[in-house]
Design an enzyme around this catalytic site. Structure first.
Site, mmCIF file in Angstrom:
data_model
loop_
_atom_site.group_PDB
_atom_site.id
_atom_site.type_symbol
_atom_site.label_atom_id
_atom_site.label_comp_id
_atom_site.label_asym_id
_atom_site.label_seq_id
_atom_site.Cartn_x
_atom_site.Cartn_y
_atom_site.Cartn_z
ATOM 1 N N GLY A 95 0.722 -1.043 -0.178
ATOM 2 C CA GLY A 95 0.025 -0.041 -0.100
ATOM 3 C C GLY A 95 0.898 1.097 -0.102
ATOM 4 O O GLY A 95 2.072 1.450 0.932
ATOM 5 N N ASP B 65 0.272 4.056 1.193
ATOM 6 C CA ASP B 65 0.280 4.822 2.620
ATOM 7 C C ASP B 65 1.280 4.065 3.449
ATOM 8 O O ASP B 65 2.061 4.908 4.059
ATOM 9 C CB ASP B 65 -0.917 4.802 3.146
ATOM 10 C CG ASP B 65 -1.571 3.076 3.354
ATOM 11 O OD1 ASP B 65 -0.910 2.370 2.651
ATOM 12 O OD2 ASP B 65 -2.560 2.914 3.909
#
Length: 248
Positions: A100, A102
């Site tokens: 991911g 993030d």
């Protein structure tokens, strides 16, 4: 004219203008679970932006909606992507696209902050744990439901169990408190276990960085942690400084 960074998560959009040194100015957080989100975003932005960077783990439809709104004010928009290596950070995933963005950006910021072994923990819809060695090598991590998601799942399975409320205690004498204690405790247990395993692997105890909307509630149980609520935006600001290509 100004440069902005946008972190679009599963429940909130966080954004900030970058100052002259590439640091974050005031951080804005907007929930996107209501009909007023598009209007609130439009009101939060200046009339004109020089450039922007967007990192998203939200749905394609929501990502497109935010991108299109930003592009009405912006000359250039870059979409952040996970990279195998950047600025000294080397990710563990064989296929970096499966990590991911993030998590990638949070590790990028964490490594730039200290250049020492760090356990990077994000608490949002999920709890994510990533271990980064002092030399920037990512050793992998884990993902678990967040306390909020645990509460929601329990409520869906048994409607009499409240989806929110209660106080996390060592030993609770009320159902709402017991739920808060159990779900927060499960997340804290994962973090403490990860710290212990990291220390066994590295021969030293890593620093602990907490970020994400749900991390503040866990702070009292983790007094050794450093609270870094805007870590993903910090990483995105760094990503934007490294000459990444414009993709939108």
């Amino acid at each position: 004219m100004s440069r902005w960074v946008f972190d679009l998560g599963n429940t909130r959009l966080k954004c900030a203008r970058l100052d002259a040194h590439g640091g974050l100015a005031e951080v804005l957080a907007l929930g996107h679970d209501g009909a007023s989100f598009a209007q609130a975003l439009a009101q939060a932005l200046p009339d004109s932006l020089e450039s922007a960077c967007l990192a998203s783990v939200a749905s394609p439809a929501l990502t497109t909606a935010v991108r299109d709104t930003v592009l009405t004010r912006c000359r250039r928009l870059s979409m952040a992507r996970t990279q195998a290596r950047l600025d000294g950070l080397v990710v563990a995933y064989e296929d970096p696209s499966r990590l991911g963005v993030d998590r990638f950006l949070a590790m990028l910021a964490a490594y730039r902050r200290a250049r020492r072994a760090t356990l990077v923990v994000g608490v949002g819809t999920a709890v994510t744990v990533d271990l980064v060695r002092a030399d920037g090598l990512h050793l992998g991590g884990s993902i678990a439901p967040s306390p909020r998601l645990m509460r929601q799942a329990l409520h869906q399975a048994a409607a009499q169990l409240p989806a929110q409320g209660g106080q996390a205690l060592d030993f609770a004498a009320d159902t709402a408190d017991a739920l808060a204690s159990g779900c927060d405790g499960a997340a804290v247990g994962l973090i403490v276990h990860s710290l212990e395993r990291a220390q066994a692997r590295l021969g030293e105890r890593p620093q602990l960085l907490l970020h994400g909307g749900g991390s503040e509630a866990l702070q009292p149980w983790l007094p050794q942690a450093e609270y870094a609520p805007s870590l993903v935006l910090e990483g995105l600001a760094r990503w934007s400084m490294l000459g990444q290509p414009v993709t939108a």
